[in-house]
Design an enzyme around this catalytic site. Structure first.
Site, PDB file in Angstrom:
ATOM      1  N   TYR A  14       0.823  -1.209   0.000  1.00  0.00           N
ATOM      2  CA  TYR A  14       0.000   0.000   0.000  1.00  0.00           C
ATOM      3  C   TYR A  14       0.859   1.262   0.000  1.00  0.00           C
ATOM      4  CZ  TYR A  14      -3.291   3.384   2.117  1.00  0.00           C
ATOM      5  OH  TYR A  14      -4.047   4.487   2.410  1.00  0.00           O
ATOM      6  N   LEU A  36       5.127 -10.582  -2.276  1.00  0.00           N
ATOM      7  CA  LEU A  36       3.701 -10.618  -2.676  1.00  0.00           C
ATOM      8  C   LEU A  36       2.832 -11.333  -1.636  1.00  0.00           C
ATOM      9  CD1 LEU A  36       4.122 -11.345  -6.522  1.00  0.00           C
ATOM     10  CD2 LEU A  36       3.793  -9.117  -5.399  1.00  0.00           C
ATOM     11  N   SER A 128       6.817   3.363  12.814  1.00  0.00           N
ATOM     12  CA  SER A 128       5.405   3.510  13.154  1.00  0.00           C
ATOM     13  C   SER A 128       5.223   4.201  14.498  1.00  0.00           C
ATOM     14  CB  SER A 128       4.774   2.117  13.211  1.00  0.00           C
ATOM     15  OG  SER A 128       3.534   2.161  13.867  1.00  0.00           O
ATOM     16  N   TYR A 153       3.676  -6.129  16.914  1.00  0.00           N
ATOM     17  CA  TYR A 153       3.974  -5.328  15.711  1.00  0.00           C
ATOM     18  C   TYR A 153       4.745  -4.069  16.109  1.00  0.00           C
ATOM     19  CZ  TYR A 153       3.442  -1.697  12.276  1.00  0.00           C
ATOM     20  OH  TYR A 153       3.713  -0.660  11.415  1.00  0.00           O
ATOM     21  N   LYS A 157       8.880  -2.744  15.431  1.00  0.00           N
ATOM     22  CA  LYS A 157       9.330  -1.456  14.875  1.00  0.00           C
ATOM     23  C   LYS A 157      10.312  -0.783  15.839  1.00  0.00           C
ATOM     24  CE  LYS A 157       7.078  -1.411  11.004  1.00  0.00           C
ATOM     25  NZ  LYS A 157       7.786  -1.459   9.700  1.00  0.00           N
ATOM     26  N   ASP A 302      -4.806  -2.701  20.877  1.00  0.00           N
ATOM     27  CA  ASP A 302      -5.114  -1.303  20.543  1.00  0.00           C
ATOM     28  C   ASP A 302      -4.761  -0.369  21.692  1.00  0.00           C
ATOM     29  OD1 ASP A 302      -6.046  -1.722  18.043  1.00  0.00           O
ATOM     30  OD2 ASP A 302      -8.165  -1.673  18.549  1.00  0.00           O
TER      31      ASP A 302
END
Ligand code: WQD
Length: 341
Positions: A14, A36, A128, A153, A157, A302
């Site tokens: 993206y 991919l 991030s 995640y 980073k 979150d």
């Protein structure tokens, strides 16, 4: 003057694909490596249609160390690498931590070793805002403490930045800029590239547009008991093209030797936070389409709220996000509609 050659890992993804278009339109020669796993080879054709230039493409997994070394050895050297290739779903990383640590960190280690072995001395790293965890003080600046990330995640980073910092300290020829993205959303104005998650979207905006177009039955709003005005979580959404342009600025800073230390870090956000409900309402207002949604429990991993203080990027990089939430929404919606044609 011969074209500067840029290697983009994850360049059919993206953010990678939008950055490739900006690179080509800024006169750089671009090569892409991508496994991919979360993108489609057709993106290369779309990039060519937008820019008129077909980027070199090789299907390659950064975990394939021999393949990566062979790739570098058989190519003319690169002036800079922009490294996007990584898994990036906060919720998924909580369920599959080892997959994230292996893919995101082993891939970086192999890349850095291949760069050093081939004297490729410039790296722009896709980091991030998740490295900040849940900040105690908002907005976050680059000097804000890196609290324990709420997800594997975000931890990958944070660890990646430390690996890059240590490697640039040990190899004075290697220079790197880390861009700490906030929440990238939207799509190129041509609606020929955009966010194309494989399967059920993890991220809010593609889930909204897929619900609006009828691909998804209902949008779950993860949590309405946060300590925010409307109880839903707040993020700093940034248009993916504004974000892509920040990479060109960082790249030129490296190529022109303007970097002031071996490793620099910049927040790339708009400085404005929006709650989930505000995004839903803005979508409905901008498109006239009502979204079918319901409250659901909070999603593991979150954080409650975060938005950027990007004044360092504004001043030092002379970069600023320009596009509004409405432009982000309209471009995301045009892209979603293009997928159904
Ligand atoms: C945003 C908000 C969800 C889906 C992203 C990227 C990550 C990093 C940071 C770059 C949260 C809520 C979501 C849904 C919802 N960016 N939500 N229903 O988790 O902030 O992370 O930005 O590195 O790579 O993934 O983004 O879009 O998943 O969530 O209520 O169906 O929307 O709980 O509050 P997130 P997101």
């Amino acid at each position: 003057m011969n074209q500067k050659r840029i290697l983009v890992t994850g360049g059919t993804g993206y953010i990678g694909s939008h950055t490739v278009v900006e690179l080509q339109q800024s006169g750089f020669e671009v090569s892409i490596i991508d496994n991919l796993s979360n993108s489609n080879i057709a993106v290369v054709d779309q990039i060519e249609k937008i820019s008129g230039i077909r980027p070199n493409f090789s299907k390659l997994d950064l975990l394939n160390k021999k393949g990566l070394f062979d790739y570098f050895e058989n190519k003319e050297t690169f002036d800079c690498v922009i490294h996007f290739a990584a898994f990036k779903a906060v919720g998924e990383s909580v369920e599959k931590p080892l997959l994230y640590y292996k893919n995101n960190l082993m891939g970086l280690l192999n890349l850095l070793q291949a760069m050093l072995a081939n004297k490729v001395n410039n790296l722009v790293f896709s980091s991030s805002c998740t490295v900040y965890g849940q900040p105690e003080k908002l907005p976050v600046t680059e000097a804000s403490p890196l609290l324990p990330a709420n997800s594997p995640y975000g931890n990958t980073k944070r660890i990646a930045e430390e690996i890059i910092r240590d490697t640039t300290n040990a190899n004075s020829d290697l220079h790197s800029i880390s861009l700490r993205y906030f929440n990238p959303v939207g799509a190129h104005e041509s609606a020929m590239i955009g966010e194309l998650p494989n399967g059920i979207p993890n991220n809010l905006m593609p889930f909204i547009t897929q619900t609006a177009i009828g691909k998804r039955e209902i949008l779950n709003v993860f949590g309405n008991d946060y300590h925010t005005a409307d109880g839903t979580a707040i993020r700093d959404y940034i248009h993916v093209v504004d974000l892509a342009k920040a990479h060109i600025v960082a790249l030129n800073r490296l190529l022109n030797n303007e970097i002031k230390s071996n490793f620099e870090i910049f927040n790339i956000g708009t400085g404005r936070g929006y709650s989930v409900l505000e995004v839903i309402n803005a979508f409905e207002k901008s498109t006239g389409i009502n979204i079918n949604w319901k409250y659901s429990p909070r999603r593991a991993g979150d954080i409650e709220q975060i938005w950027a203080d990007s004044s360092i990027s504004n001043q030092i990089l002379n970069w600023k996000a320009n596009k509004s939430l409405e432009e982000m929404i309209i471009s995301a919606w045009e892209w979603e509609k293009s997928l159904s044609k």
